[in-house]
Design an enzyme around this catalytic site. Structure first.
Site, short mmCIF file in Angstrom:
data_model
loop_
_atom_site.label_atom_id
_atom_site.label_comp_id
_atom_site.label_asym_id
_atom_site.label_seq_id
_atom_site.Cartn_x
_atom_site.Cartn_y
_atom_site.Cartn_z
N GLY A 138 -1.46 -5.19 20.96
CA GLY A 138 -1.87 -5.22 22.11
C GLY A 138 -3.09 -6.33 22.41
CG ASN A 154 5.58 -2.13 21.04
OD1 ASN A 154 6.38 -2.49 20.51
ND2 ASN A 154 4.61 -1.09 21.03
CG LEU A 155 8.43 -4.93 26.00
CD1 LEU A 155 9.76 -4.68 26.68
CD2 LEU A 155 8.01 -5.93 25.15
CD GLN A 156 0.71 -0.30 28.75
OE1 GLN A 156 0.59 -0.72 27.70
NE2 GLN A 156 0.02 0.44 29.61
NE ARG A 157 -0.34 -1.58 23.99
CZ ARG A 157 0.77 -0.56 23.92
NH1 ARG A 157 1.17 -0.33 25.09
NH2 ARG A 157 1.13 -0.02 22.79
CE LYS A 176 4.90 -3.76 17.98
NZ LYS A 176 3.66 -3.11 18.08
CB CYS A 183 -23.72 -1.51 8.98
SG CYS A 183 -23.95 -2.68 7.44
CB CYS A 186 -2.64 2.56 21.60
SG CYS A 186 -3.80 1.68 22.07
CB CYS A 224 -22.93 -5.74 3.82
SG CYS A 224 -23.44 -5.29 5.19
#
Ligand SMILES: [Zn+2]
Length: 391
Positions: free
Chosen positions: A162, A191-194, A207, A295, A309, A369
């Site tokens: 996406g 997947n093709l909706q986005r 993909k 962090c 999703c 970090c």
């Protein structure tokens, strides 16, 4: 040359002092800030080679551009052309415009080159590239130099889903020269909706491969490197090291933490995006200049609190918006322009039609970090999280 031309030239020669190429070379070697060297030849002549450090102001644009190029009229302006004639006439024009100290190089670039003095050959775009990228080249902050920077850049996309789809699509259009795409999944109807890099005919294909086809069809200048594998401890270090900027388009926590810790070790910026139903967010994790993912979230949430999703749903256009914000941040980072979203989380609420911004701060105690951090020794969470590592 006719009589009138000869007359103009004779008068110009009386008014504009001339230096030989070796005199110009001597003056340049003194690194005097008050000296400006101007090449007044045409673009194609400049492209074939010019004196290092010269500014290019073609004779035809001299009156229009010189005051922007050299605002201080008291500076010593040394002009050159191919043979020393055009620069004399240009010198005459500059004197009329109020430039006080104008010199023309006798013999021009031809004699300079023939005398064995140093020159550079700028990189030139092909005619096709000049057309393709003309709208970038027209922006003073990008220009040809910026476009070459993009063409030389390497961006790694974690996932051609996406967020990765719109980001990669526009980065390819923009002429980012190398796009690495790591994705082990195949294209599925849902997947093709986005995920706009793929299409109905490609259902069942990898993909990464589908993405490569779409991107190279859009822009053959772009080299697409595909990795049909999952990002894990065995490949992450090698992949992150090879690219300039990483696009985080993952929807799972193990990959996100793995990427975060590796990016800190390799000191590479990660442009992070995420979407959930009607809401999206984007930020830039630039190691040691702003906070990192740890962090903000030192440990991943329990799987039950971290829907993907697939479980939560997402408005199809939303990853388009967030993915393009990511692409924009990437281009800013690559060109060193503007203020990247370092230490700032930009959120978008589609239903409210609102953008908001949250300040994010580095945690001095961050395990990745912080002052006493050892990012190499952090757990990868692959076994801690029940969410499978899919991109
Ligand atoms: Zn951190």
């Amino acid at each position: 040359m006719g009589d009138a031309s000869r007359d103009i030239l004779r008068r110009a020669r009386q008014q504009v002092p001339e230096w030989s190429p070796s005199q110009v070379q001597d003056a340049l070697s003194q690194k005097n800030d008050d000296l400006v060297l101007i090449d007044v030849r045409e673009k194609h002549e400049w492209n074939e080679g010019h004196i290092p450090g010269a500014l290019h102001v073609p004779r035809g644009f001299l009156e229009l551009q010189i005051e922007e190029a050299v605002p201080d009229k008291s500076k010593q302006v040394v002009l050159y052309c191919a043979g020393g004639v055009r620069s004399l006439m240009a010198g005459n024009t500059l004197q009329q415009m109020g430039y006080e100290n104008v010199i023309s190089m006798s013999g021009g670039f031809g004699q300079w080159k023939g005398g064995g003095f140093k020159f550079v050959q700028p990189r030139a775009m092909t005619e096709t590239q000049a057309k393709r990228y003309s709208r970038h080249v027209l922006i003073p902050e990008v220009g040809e130099e910026g476009q070459f920077k993009l063409l030389d850049s390497k961006v790694l996309l974690i996932g051609a889903g996406g967020l990765g789809s719109p980001a990669a699509y526009y980065l390819a259009a923009a002429g980012v020269g190398t796009l690495g795409i790591i994705d082990a999944d195949t294209v599925d109807d849902s997947n093709l909706q986005r995920q706009i890099l793929h299409n109905t005919e490609r259902i069942g294909q990898y993909k990464a491969e589908s993405a490569r086809q779409t991107l190279t069809a859009l822009n053959p200048d772009v080299k697409v490197v595909t990795y049909i594998e999952r990002l894990d401890e065995t490949n992450v270090r090698r992949l992150v090291a090879e690219y300039d900027v990483i696009v985080d388009g993952t929807d799972n926590f193990p990959t996100r933490y793995l990427l975060n810790d590796t990016a800190i070790i390799e000191n590479k910026p990660v442009v992070h995006g995420s979407v959930f139903r009607f809401e999206g967010q984007v930020t830039v994790f630039k190691p040691y200049e702003g906070p990192c993912y740890r962090c903000l979230f030192p440990e991943p949430p329990p799987p039950a609190l971290a829907p993907s999703c697939a479980e939560a749903g997402v408005l199809g256009v939303l990853p388009g918006i967030i993915g393009l914000l990511q692409a924009t941040e990437i281009i800013k980072l690559l060109l060193g322009l503007g203020d990247p979203l370092v230490g700032r989380l930009l959120t978008y609420d589609a239903l409210a039609g609102e953008f908001n911004e949250l300040r994010l701060y580095r945690d001095p105690q961050c395990p990745a970090c912080g002052e006493h951090a050892h990012p190499e020794d952090l757990p990868t969470y692959a076994e801690v999280c029940a969410v499978p590592a899919r991109s």
